[in-house]
Design a protein around this motif. Structure first.
Motif, short mmCIF file in Angstrom:
data_model
loop_
_atom_site.label_atom_id
_atom_site.label_comp_id
_atom_site.label_asym_id
_atom_site.label_seq_id
_atom_site.Cartn_x
_atom_site.Cartn_y
_atom_site.Cartn_z
N LEU A 147 30.12 48.10 40.40
CA LEU A 147 30.80 49.22 41.05
C LEU A 147 30.05 50.53 40.84
N SER A 148 29.49 50.70 39.62
CA SER A 148 28.78 51.95 39.33
C SER A 148 27.47 52.07 40.09
N LYS A 149 26.89 50.93 40.46
CA LYS A 149 25.61 50.96 41.17
C LYS A 149 25.78 50.99 42.68
N ALA A 150 26.99 50.84 43.15
CA ALA A 150 27.22 50.80 44.59
C ALA A 150 27.13 52.19 45.18
N ALA A 151 26.52 52.26 46.34
CA ALA A 151 26.39 53.57 47.01
C ALA A 151 27.76 54.07 47.46
N SER A 152 28.59 53.16 47.97
CA SER A 152 29.94 53.54 48.41
C SER A 152 30.93 52.60 47.71
N PRO A 153 31.46 53.00 46.55
CA PRO A 153 32.37 52.13 45.79
C PRO A 153 33.59 51.71 46.61
N SER A 154 33.94 50.42 46.50
CA SER A 154 35.13 49.90 47.18
C SER A 154 35.66 48.70 46.41
N ILE A 155 36.87 48.29 46.73
CA ILE A 155 37.49 47.17 46.05
C ILE A 155 36.76 45.85 46.33
N ASP A 156 36.11 45.77 47.46
CA ASP A 156 35.40 44.54 47.80
C ASP A 156 34.27 44.24 46.82
N ILE A 157 33.70 45.27 46.25
CA ILE A 157 32.57 45.08 45.34
C ILE A 157 33.01 44.44 44.03
N VAL A 158 34.19 44.80 43.54
CA VAL A 158 34.65 44.31 42.24
C VAL A 158 35.61 43.12 42.36
N ALA A 159 36.05 42.80 43.57
CA ALA A 159 37.04 41.73 43.72
C ALA A 159 36.49 40.39 43.24
N GLY A 160 35.25 40.05 43.61
CA GLY A 160 34.66 38.78 43.22
C GLY A 160 34.49 38.64 41.73
N PRO A 161 33.80 39.58 41.06
CA PRO A 161 33.61 39.49 39.61
C PRO A 161 34.94 39.51 38.83
N LEU A 162 35.89 40.32 39.29
CA LEU A 162 37.17 40.34 38.60
C LEU A 162 37.91 39.01 38.75
N GLY A 163 37.77 38.40 39.92
CA GLY A 163 38.39 37.09 40.13
C GLY A 163 37.82 36.04 39.19
N GLU A 164 36.49 36.04 39.03
CA GLU A 164 35.85 35.12 38.10
C GLU A 164 36.31 35.38 36.66
N ALA A 165 36.47 36.67 36.34
CA ALA A 165 36.90 37.02 34.99
C ALA A 165 38.30 36.48 34.71
N LEU A 166 39.20 36.63 35.68
CA LEU A 166 40.56 36.14 35.48
C LEU A 166 40.60 34.61 35.46
N ILE A 167 39.72 33.98 36.20
CA ILE A 167 39.64 32.51 36.17
C ILE A 167 39.29 32.02 34.77
N ALA A 168 38.39 32.73 34.10
CA ALA A 168 38.00 32.33 32.74
C ALA A 168 39.21 32.36 31.80
N THR A 169 40.04 33.38 31.92
CA THR A 169 41.24 33.46 31.09
C THR A 169 42.19 32.31 31.41
N GLY A 170 42.39 32.06 32.70
CA GLY A 170 43.29 30.97 33.11
C GLY A 170 42.81 29.62 32.64
N VAL A 171 41.50 29.37 32.76
CA VAL A 171 40.96 28.09 32.31
C VAL A 171 41.10 27.94 30.80
N GLY A 172 40.90 29.03 30.08
CA GLY A 172 41.06 28.97 28.63
C GLY A 172 42.47 28.58 28.23
N ILE A 173 43.46 29.14 28.91
CA ILE A 173 44.86 28.78 28.62
C ILE A 173 45.14 27.34 29.03
N ALA A 174 44.60 26.93 30.19
CA ALA A 174 44.82 25.56 30.67
C ALA A 174 44.22 24.52 29.72
N VAL A 175 43.13 24.87 29.07
CA VAL A 175 42.52 23.95 28.11
C VAL A 175 43.32 23.93 26.81
#
Length: 244
Positions: A147-175
């Motif tokens: 997001l900091s490196k983006a010329a025009s910051p938007s939610i689309d830029i961080v949506a993917g990485p944040l989704g992966e981050a939340l998946i890691a938490t969910g998988v950890g709980i599921a295990v």
């Protein structure tokens, strides 16, 4: 820390959690099979043991599988007496103390066998959520860096990485959830099995006391078969000599 390394950490965390999950389910299945076989073997041996006429007859039981069968075999090994045989140093102990010592040692061996794998389940159950959270932290860092490196910051830029981050938490709980549940379940089964062996050992000592803490060693079955001009002597179905 560059974005590539951050992405590798997140992916490595997910792969690590998948590995933990595979180990967890292998242990769950293996321990389930172990306890199922143990229960079946103990039921069969218990029926045979209490159906024997005396301890000498019980010592000749052919069934030697299962925790109770091994416990009984360990007890009988402390009680065996052969007429005319001079006792060795081990059997020079008081026979009751020797019997109780053998039974304690065998119960400990059975306990260790049933306990194997539980520490791994406990470790996975307690650490998996934190491993997932570790991946989540780096996923968020990766999203904020993008997001900091983006010329025009938007939610689309961080949506993917944040989704992966939340998946890691969910998988950890599921295990962690099945690992914790399996650990508590098999720990309960371990305590019940240990209490059952302790109770059987107490009954065994009481029965041995009635027989003076002595049991005769099983006598090998000897049979003779006549052959042409001679006879062959068999002990336990093996030829040990031929007389003309």
């Amino acid at each position: 820390m560059n974005e590539h390394i951050q992405k590798l950490i997140v992916d490595g965390t997910l792969y690590g959690l998948v590995f933990f999950s595979v180990i967890t389910w292998i242990l769950i299945i293996a321990k389930g099979v172990q306890h199922f076989r143990l229960g079946r073997q103990n039921r069969v041996f218990t029926k045979q043991f209490w159906g024997a006429s005396n301890l000498d007859a019980a010592a000749n039981l052919s069934d030697t599988t299962g925790a109770k069968a091994r416990l009984a075999a360990s007890g009988f090994s402390a009680l065996y007496v052969v007429d005319g045989e001079s006792p060795d140093l081990e059997h020079s102990w008081d026979r009751q103390e020797l019997l109780e010592r053998h039974l304690r040692q065998q119960i400990q061996k059975e306990y260790e066998s049933l306990e194997s794998g539980l520490a791994v389940l406990a470790s996975i159950g307690s650490t998996s959520p934190f491993v997932g959270l570790f991946g989540t932290v780096f996923g968020i860092i990766h999203a904020l860096t993008a997001l900091s490196k983006a010329a025009s910051p938007s939610i689309d830029i961080v949506a993917g990485p944040l989704g992966e981050a939340l998946i890691a938490t969910g998988v950890g709980i599921a295990v962690a959830v099945p690992a914790v549940l399996a650990y508590n379940f098999y720990l309960r089964r371990l305590k019940l099995a240990s209490a059952d062996l302790d109770s059987y050992a107490t009954d065994f000592v009481n029965l041995a006391q009635k027989s003076g803490f002595r049991v005769s060693k099983p006598v090998a079955k000897v049979s003779a078969t006549q052959s042409q001009g001679g006879s062959a002597v068999h002990v336990n179905n093996q030829v040990i000599g031929v007389a003309a």
